[in-house]
Design a protein around this motif. Structure first.
Motif, PDB file in Angstrom:
ATOM      1  N   ALA A   1     -80.734   7.276  47.520  1.00 12.81           N
ATOM      2  CA  ALA A   1     -81.717   7.079  46.451  1.00 12.81           C
ATOM      3  C   ALA A   1     -81.527   8.069  45.311  1.00 12.81           C
ATOM      4  CB  ALA A   1     -83.125   7.229  47.022  1.00 12.81           C
ATOM      5  N   GLY A   2     -80.769   9.122  45.572  1.00 10.86           N
ATOM      6  CA  GLY A   2     -80.669  10.217  44.611  1.00 10.86           C
ATOM      7  C   GLY A   2     -79.667   9.991  43.498  1.00 10.86           C
ATOM      8  N   SER A   3     -79.096  11.091  43.014  1.00 10.50           N
ATOM      9  CA  SER A   3     -78.265  11.055  41.813  1.00 10.50           C
ATOM     10  C   SER A   3     -76.973  10.266  42.019  1.00 10.50           C
ATOM     11  CB  SER A   3     -77.926  12.490  41.372  1.00 10.50           C
ATOM     12  OG  SER A   3     -77.250  13.171  42.413  1.00 10.50           O
ATOM     13  N   ILE A   4     -76.469   9.721  40.924  1.00 12.02           N
ATOM     14  CA  ILE A   4     -75.237   8.928  40.929  1.00 12.02           C
ATOM     15  C   ILE A   4     -74.076   9.865  40.589  1.00 12.02           C
ATOM     16  CG2 ILE A   4     -74.009   7.012  39.826  1.00 12.02           C
ATOM     17  CD1 ILE A   4     -76.778   5.747  39.298  1.00 12.02           C
ATOM     18  N   HIS A   5     -73.177  10.056  41.544  1.00 15.02           N
ATOM     19  CA  HIS A   5     -72.073  11.008  41.355  1.00 15.02           C
ATOM     20  C   HIS A   5     -71.152  10.527  40.229  1.00 15.02           C
ATOM     21  CE1 HIS A   5     -68.468  13.419  42.284  1.00 15.02           C
ATOM     22  NE2 HIS A   5     -69.339  14.266  42.842  1.00 15.02           N
ATOM     23  N   LYS A   6     -70.675  11.477  39.446  1.00 17.63           N
ATOM     24  CA  LYS A   6     -69.912  11.161  38.235  1.00 17.63           C
ATOM     25  C   LYS A   6     -68.607  10.419  38.519  1.00 17.63           C
ATOM     26  CE  LYS A   6     -67.866  15.826  38.054  1.00 17.63           C
ATOM     27  NZ  LYS A   6     -66.492  15.451  38.415  1.00 17.63           N
ATOM     28  N   ASP A   7     -68.066  10.543  39.732  1.00 21.30           N
ATOM     29  CA  ASP A   7     -66.792   9.897  40.048  1.00 21.30           C
ATOM     30  C   ASP A   7     -66.949   8.657  40.935  1.00 21.30           C
ATOM     31  OD1 ASP A   7     -65.351  11.893  38.671  1.00 21.30           O
ATOM     32  OD2 ASP A   7     -65.452  13.216  40.420  1.00 21.30           O
ATOM     33  N   SER A   8     -68.173   8.188  41.075  1.00 22.87           N
ATOM     34  CA  SER A   8     -68.439   7.078  41.991  1.00 22.87           C
ATOM     35  C   SER A   8     -68.182   5.724  41.321  1.00 22.87           C
ATOM     36  CB  SER A   8     -69.891   7.131  42.457  1.00 22.87           C
ATOM     37  OG  SER A   8     -70.767   6.908  41.351  1.00 22.87           O
ATOM     38  N   PRO A   9     -68.002   4.659  42.135  1.00 20.94           N
ATOM     39  CA  PRO A   9     -67.867   3.314  41.548  1.00 20.94           C
ATOM     40  C   PRO A   9     -69.065   2.921  40.692  1.00 20.94           C
ATOM     41  CG  PRO A   9     -67.155   3.292  43.839  1.00 20.94           C
ATOM     42  CD  PRO A   9     -67.757   4.645  43.599  1.00 20.94           C
ATOM     43  N   ALA A  10     -70.276   3.356  41.080  1.00 22.56           N
ATOM     44  CA  ALA A  10     -71.458   3.036  40.275  1.00 22.56           C
ATOM     45  C   ALA A  10     -71.387   3.719  38.915  1.00 22.56           C
ATOM     46  CB  ALA A  10     -72.722   3.459  41.020  1.00 22.56           C
ATOM     47  N   ALA A  11     -70.903   4.975  38.906  1.00 25.02           N
ATOM     48  CA  ALA A  11     -70.759   5.686  37.633  1.00 25.02           C
ATOM     49  C   ALA A  11     -69.739   4.986  36.739  1.00 25.02           C
ATOM     50  CB  ALA A  11     -70.326   7.130  37.899  1.00 25.02           C
ATOM     51  N   LYS A  12     -68.644   4.547  37.332  1.00 22.96           N
ATOM     52  CA  LYS A  12     -67.629   3.822  36.565  1.00 22.96           C
ATOM     53  C   LYS A  12     -68.220   2.559  35.944  1.00 22.96           C
ATOM     54  CE  LYS A  12     -63.100   1.570  37.065  1.00 22.96           C
ATOM     55  NZ  LYS A  12     -62.049   1.141  38.021  1.00 22.96           N
ATOM     56  N   TYR A  13     -69.011   1.834  36.736  1.00 20.91           N
ATOM     57  CA  TYR A  13     -69.645   0.611  36.250  1.00 20.91           C
ATOM     58  C   TYR A  13     -70.565   0.919  35.059  1.00 20.91           C
ATOM     59  CZ  TYR A  13     -72.925  -3.354  36.255  1.00 20.91           C
ATOM     60  OH  TYR A  13     -73.718  -4.406  35.880  1.00 20.91           O
ATOM     61  N   LEU A  14     -71.365   1.979  35.166  1.00 24.35           N
ATOM     62  CA  LEU A  14     -72.308   2.321  34.104  1.00 24.35           C
ATOM     63  C   LEU A  14     -71.576   2.810  32.852  1.00 24.35           C
ATOM     64  CD1 LEU A  14     -75.048   4.106  36.254  1.00 24.35           C
ATOM     65  CD2 LEU A  14     -75.220   1.860  35.157  1.00 24.35           C
ATOM     66  N   LEU A  15     -70.558   3.627  33.050  1.00 28.71           N
ATOM     67  CA  LEU A  15     -69.795   4.127  31.898  1.00 28.71           C
ATOM     68  C   LEU A  15     -69.121   2.977  31.145  1.00 28.71           C
ATOM     69  CD1 LEU A  15     -68.198   7.312  33.502  1.00 28.71           C
ATOM     70  CD2 LEU A  15     -69.899   7.287  31.658  1.00 28.71           C
ATOM     71  N   GLU A  16     -68.611   2.010  31.891  1.00 34.47           N
ATOM     72  CA  GLU A  16     -67.971   0.849  31.256  1.00 34.47           C
ATOM     73  C   GLU A  16     -68.954   0.039  30.411  1.00 34.47           C
ATOM     74  OE1 GLU A  16     -66.351  -1.247  34.552  1.00 34.47           O
ATOM     75  OE2 GLU A  16     -64.499  -0.050  34.641  1.00 34.47           O
ATOM     76  N   ARG A  17     -70.249   0.192  30.711  1.00 33.09           N
ATOM     77  CA  ARG A  17     -71.279  -0.539  29.965  1.00 33.09           C
ATOM     78  C   ARG A  17     -72.005   0.347  28.977  1.00 33.09           C
ATOM     79  NH1 ARG A  17     -69.502  -2.746  33.970  1.00 33.09           N
ATOM     80  NH2 ARG A  17     -69.519  -5.020  34.318  1.00 33.09           N
ATOM     81  N   GLY A  18     -71.387   1.478  28.669  1.00 34.32           N
ATOM     82  CA  GLY A  18     -71.899   2.325  27.599  1.00 34.32           C
ATOM     83  C   GLY A  18     -73.061   3.218  27.964  1.00 34.32           C
ATOM     84  N   VAL A  19     -73.300   3.413  29.259  1.00 37.39           N
ATOM     85  CA  VAL A  19     -74.393   4.293  29.679  1.00 37.39           C
ATOM     86  C   VAL A  19     -73.873   5.724  29.739  1.00 37.39           C
ATOM     87  CG1 VAL A  19     -76.071   4.830  31.485  1.00 37.39           C
ATOM     88  CG2 VAL A  19     -75.472   2.446  31.013  1.00 37.39           C
ATOM     89  N   ASP A  20     -74.515   6.610  29.004  1.00 37.71           N
ATOM     90  CA  ASP A  20     -74.118   8.004  28.996  1.00 37.71           C
ATOM     91  C   ASP A  20     -74.445   8.647  30.346  1.00 37.71           C
ATOM     92  OD1 ASP A  20     -73.313  10.293  26.937  1.00 37.71           O
ATOM     93  OD2 ASP A  20     -74.881  11.100  28.246  1.00 37.71           O
ATOM     94  N   ARG A  21     -73.641   9.598  30.747  1.00 38.86           N
ATOM     95  CA  ARG A  21     -73.835  10.205  32.066  1.00 38.86           C
ATOM     96  C   ARG A  21     -75.236  10.777  32.242  1.00 38.86           C
ATOM     97  NH1 ARG A  21     -70.794  15.518  34.549  1.00 38.86           N
ATOM     98  NH2 ARG A  21     -72.011  15.581  36.476  1.00 38.86           N
TER      99      ARG A  21
END
Length: 996
Positions: A785-805
């Protein structure tokens, strides 16, 4: 993401219980809008046959106006003008009369007179049955019995079901199945968002299949409290509450707007806005009815919630427990819950707590005792003369941690202490009189001034409260209790022990390491055991005035003696309701908490759910660069590794006063009996005993500071919302307009390509093992439930959609987006997968290629190749939070079965609800004893017709290496088999609603 459903149809044979679908939804197509303010004892809920003839619409908070002389508890005095259709109402009334006459127990439907004349209402009288077996039933089972009698129609609930419950002493050991209809459903926003997403998606599916989408409406009161989104971004600041709420709304504006849309689009749904409190404390102080009075029908309050700590309400004598989100959605839509009639452990309390011992010490002791006794799937019912020495808040603390000791409920029957609490929290005298009269008349009230009828329990435990001693639990599990006097020795053994639940495997030469750093220009240092987070948080404790005011007294004494918490310790105070703030201010103790850095940071779960916010960069670097085993001390209920904060590997649960004490000490590596906490302003050592308040001191400040008007004014205020919530503009359409570009709310693929024909049961053919686990894999490991790690697949998905870290937010806040959550499945950074030979992290081995990949990437590679996957696990698989995404996520990854030594109750149910096959190794066996490495391919043969499968039958599992073993199929009821036949509980509900 695509989910393929088999096109094969199941056998036409129908399972009796599976066919019991209500006609309530078909009757609810005529909707009479009725404006309500807050849920109260007169809230609408199931009638005598649990059928709803029209839905009650609840407006958003901003539409409510409070007039002069209005009873703040009664929504009936606040009704907006009701649009009525006389012929429709007349037909509905005739239908109700017909249904009531069909109840085979109509002969015991009787009036409850008021002492001064007239009647409180009518009820189904258990004493009128004249069955001596009922007098011996545990009180918790009597609630199940009353519900079955009231809802008995010989269709959804039969006379045979009622007889099973009456004969509980003989039938419960046989694990018989019964239906149960809770009076209401409780949600919080982490679980509430996916629930509303599912309901919105179900409406679309109904439309596509030619059904009436308006049938997708809650048929019982649904209360959703937004409490899981606030994070401790700002701490040690007078304006922390406002600043954190601004951050919360900025991050979650879309989610909150979606929930507000849901409160308008769905009838009978109340949303309590952010900043109001923690769901279970709000439930205890405000939402709990104890006894419903629905249009003159009296019956006990009962609730299922999508948070495992729903059990806190058991302390108020309300039967409540946690269920998975998908199970709760079915309950909302009128489906009876199928459950195994539970055994009940009788827990006798005697004596009273010693001076200096808190309710938190008691609950940690009880948790350890019950965990050892074994209470999974059972009710625990507390009784004995020691009950009179426990406040309602103390009882609620014990009930709250039922998930930690493994029970479905930790139940405290209603007695005089309960009635006193109801009056304290603002329930009217008339309401309390009605509650007492009903419960006495129905033999559900305990009067310890009268001789006690001996009740029968499945097993017995006893605790003398005088034997409870101050303690904490940790460093990685709630039931690993450590007496305070043994803490220093226990800490050093944890450093020595190999990595595990009670070990960190730190070499002796590394144990005295000191990490020196500069904190905002000040020299600082950390050692193993240094406290870097100290949080007074969580429903478990913030609802209890004695421990909250006790924490204030510790802070006061420390201030007066010249002790101060080090500035690099992240301190926070997150009350469960505004009442706490009022009594801390009334007592004058908040200023001392502020001086020690415990400023109020918000009203929500915060650190307990993992929303602890970032540590100061200098502190984080000192921990990471020097591999320090840093500690968090929190007044929470969960301390699994990786949950509280990624950088705190040691996490201890403690009472609020002990949180302050450990923050002052700055370390858990201390013997409070022998070592000073610090040096006072006179240069002398200050010891634990110097700052610890007596029970009398605490009782005195509780008596003078906790006042009924505080509850009344607090809950009057939350019904008005807050400016940020009230300014949210949402569409009024009944169907949700999905935004394909949204990273928060996304249309899930559960019903894609769905037809009216059930897909039928599925076996598993030549499946690869996605992950191979040991014991105690929690839902936090499966779906963090906690933070999304910067190197995770979820982070990659969000970054690809323009979501800032910085705007990643948490996994919990993105549960409305299946794309994020599928990528977040098995993404816990502390995941231990046997394939990785000791390496910790969210990785696995793709068996065909031997490559090490993220779990998501490996799963997608298997799916692309058309290969099924399974999961191997040890004992207690899925323990922890009642997290439906821990079942939804694996299903989206293509997992078809989980083979484990044992399952946590709610998680097993969730797996069933998502169509995943749960299997248990036979006793004494597991993957290791069977010589399974996980590199095999697994085949699980199941019949193609559901009528040929039996709950709990033996199933043969074969591997491509020639190994064969037998497992127990953990579909526990016929209804669960029906869900499996339909591909899950939600497709089952949709098909049945369309057929009605």
């Amino acid at each position: 993401m695509h989910i393929a459903y088999s096109s094969t149809t199941s056998s036409s044979s129908t399972l009796l219980r599976a066919a019991r679908v209500g006609i309530s939804s078909s009757l609810s197509t005529t909707s009479v809008p009725l404006s309500l303010s807050r849920p109260s004892l007169s809230h609408s809920s199931p009638s005598s046959t649990s059928y709803r003839l029209f839905s009650l619409s609840r407006p958003s908070f901003r539409s409510i106006r409070w007039g002069n002389g209005v009873d703040w508890r009664s929504p009936l005095s606040l009704r907006a003008q009701v649009r009525t259709d006389a012929p429709v109402i007349e037909r509905c009334q005739r239908k109700i009369a017909t249904m009531a006459s069909e109840n085979p127990f109509k002969g015991i439907f009787t009036s409850l007179p008021k002492p001064g004349g007239g009647e409180f209402g009518k009820f189904y009288s258990l004493p009128a049955l004249n069955d001596p077996r009922i007098d011996k039933l545990p009180y918790s089972v009597r609630i199940l019995l009353e519900s079955a009698i009231r809802n008995c129609d010989n269709f959804q609930v039969t006379k045979a079901d009622v007889e099973k419950i009456i004969d509980w002493e003989n039938s419960s050991p046989k694990l018989v199945e019964i239906p149960f209809k809770p009076a209401r459903v409780l949600l919080q926003d982490f679980t509430g968002v996916p629930a509303v997403v599912d309901l919105a998606c179900m409406r679309d599916a109904m439309n596509k299949l030619g059904g009436d989408s308006n049938k997708i409406n809650p048929l019982v009161p649904v209360d959703l409290v937004i409490d899981h989104s606030v994070q401790v971004d700002v701490a040690r600041n007078e304006n922390a509450v406002q600043l954190n709420m601004e951050h919360e709304f900025r991050r979650n504006n879309e989610r909150f707007g979606f929930l507000k849309w849901g409160s308008n689009a769905f009838h009978n749904m109340l949303v309590v806005p952010p900043g109001s409190g923690i769901v279970h404390q709000v439930n205890l102080e405000y939402l709990g009815r104890v006894v419903f009075n629905t249009d003159g029908m009296l019956y006990p309050d009962s609730v299922v919630g999508t948070d495992s700590h729903t059990t806190m309400i058991d302390g108020l004598g309300v039967a409540g427990w946690g269920v998975g989100g998908i199970e709760a959605e079915a309950a909302m839509l009128g489906q009876p819950m199928s459950m195994v009639l539970p055994g009940v452990v009788g827990f006798k309390l005697s004596g009273k707590l010693q001076n200096g011992v808190t309710a938190t010490d008691l609950v940690l002791t009880v948790t350890q005792m019950l965990r050892k006794h074994g209470v999974v799937g059972k009710f625990v019912e507390f009784y004995g003369e020691g009950m009179g020495k426990l406040s309602l808040a103390d009882r609620a603390t014990i009930a709250n941690m039922s998930p930690e000791y493994g029970a479905t409920m930790g139940f405290f029957p209603v007695d005089h202490v309960t009635l006193q609490y109801l009056k304290l929290t603002g329930r009217s005298d008339e309401t309390v009189a009605m509650i007492e009269a009903y419960l006495r008349a129905n033999n559900m009230f305990v009067d310890y001034n009268e001789p006690q009828q001996e009740r029968v329990y499945s097993s017995y435990l006893e605790l003398d409260l005088a034997n409870v001693e101050p303690c904490i639990s940790g460093p990685k599990r709630p039931h690993d209790r450590v007496p305070i006097k043994d803490m220093k020795a226990d800490w050093h053994s944890c450093l020595d022990n190999k990595v595990g639940f009670k070990g960190f495997g730190v070499p002796k030469k590394e144990q005295d390491k000191v990490a020196k750093f500069t904190f905002h220009g000040q020299h600082a240092e950390l050692k193993h055991g240094s406290v870097v987070i100290a949080a007074i948080t969580s429903c478990t404790n913030t609802s209890n005035p004695s421990v909250m005011l006790g924490a204030g007294l510790v802070a006061k004494k420390a201030c007066e003696l010249g002790l101060e918490v080090k500035p690099w310790v992240k301190t926070s105070l997150a009350p469960g309701s505004g009442v706490v703030t009022k009594y801390l201010l009334q007592s004058g103790l908040q200023k001392y908490l502020n001086q020690q850095g415990f400023h109020i940071v918000g009203y929500g779960c915060t650190t307990c759910i993992g929303n602890s916010g970032d540590l100061d960069e200098s502190v984080a670097s000192a921990i990471s660069d020097n591999d320090i085993i840093a500690s968090a001390v929190l007044s929470g209920n969960r301390n699994f590794e990786g949950r509280v904060h990624p950088l705190t590997r040691a996490n201890y649960l403690a009472s609020p006063p002990l949180v302050v004490a450990y923050a002052l000490a700055g370390t858990v590596d201390i013997d409070f009996d022998k070592e000073p906490i610090g040096t006072g302003k006179d240069g002398k050592g200050i010891y634990f005993k110097d700052i610890w308040p007596s029970n009398e001191e605490i009782a005195e400040v509780v008596q003078s500071s906790v006042l009924p008007d505080m509850f009344k004014s607090t809950y009057e205020a939350i019904t008005k919302g807050n400016p940020m919530w009230n300014s949210l503009s949402v569409p009024s359409a009944s169907l949700y307009a999905w935004d394909p570009n949204s990273t928060y709310i996304h249309e899930p693929p559960y019903f894609k390509d769905m037809t009216m024909d059930p897909p039928g049961p599925h076996g598993v053919k030549d499946a690869y093992c996605l992950l191979n686990f040991g014991d105690s894999i929690t839902t936090d490991h499966i779906s963090p439930a906690g933070s999304i790690h910067k190197d995770s697949p979820a982070a990659k998905y969000l970054l690809e959609r323009g979501v800032d870290r910085r705007d990643f937010n948490s996994y919990g806040s993105r549960r409305g987006n299946d794309e994020v959550m599928a990528r977040g499945t098995f993404a816990n950074i502390r995941l231990v997968n046997k394939f990785l030979n000791g390496e910790v992290g969210p990785k696995t081995i793709h068996i065909p290629s031997g490559e090490k990949l993220s779990v998501f990437d490996a799963a997608m590679r298997y799916k692309a190749a058309g290969k099924d996957t399974i999961v191997l696990a040890g004992a207690e698989y899925g323990s922890g939070s009642s997290r439906d995404w821990a079942a939804k996520g694996p299903m989206l990854l293509g997992v078809k079965a989980v083979i484990a030594k044992s399952f946590e109750r709610i998680h097993r149910s969730n797996l069933v609800g998502m169509g995943i096959v749960p299997l248990c190794f036979k006793p004494g066996e597991d993957a290791d004893t069977l010589g399974l490495t996980g590199h095999e391919c697994y085949t699980i043969d199941l019949p193609s017709k559901v009528s040929e499968i039996r709950p709990g039958e033996d199933v043969i599992v074969t591997t491509n290496t020639g190994k064969t073993f037998t497992c127990t199929l953990r579909f526990d009821t016929e209804v669960e088999l029906a869900y499996f036949d339909h591909g899950g509980i939600l497709p089952y509900v949709i098909r049945n609603l369309i057929k009605q």
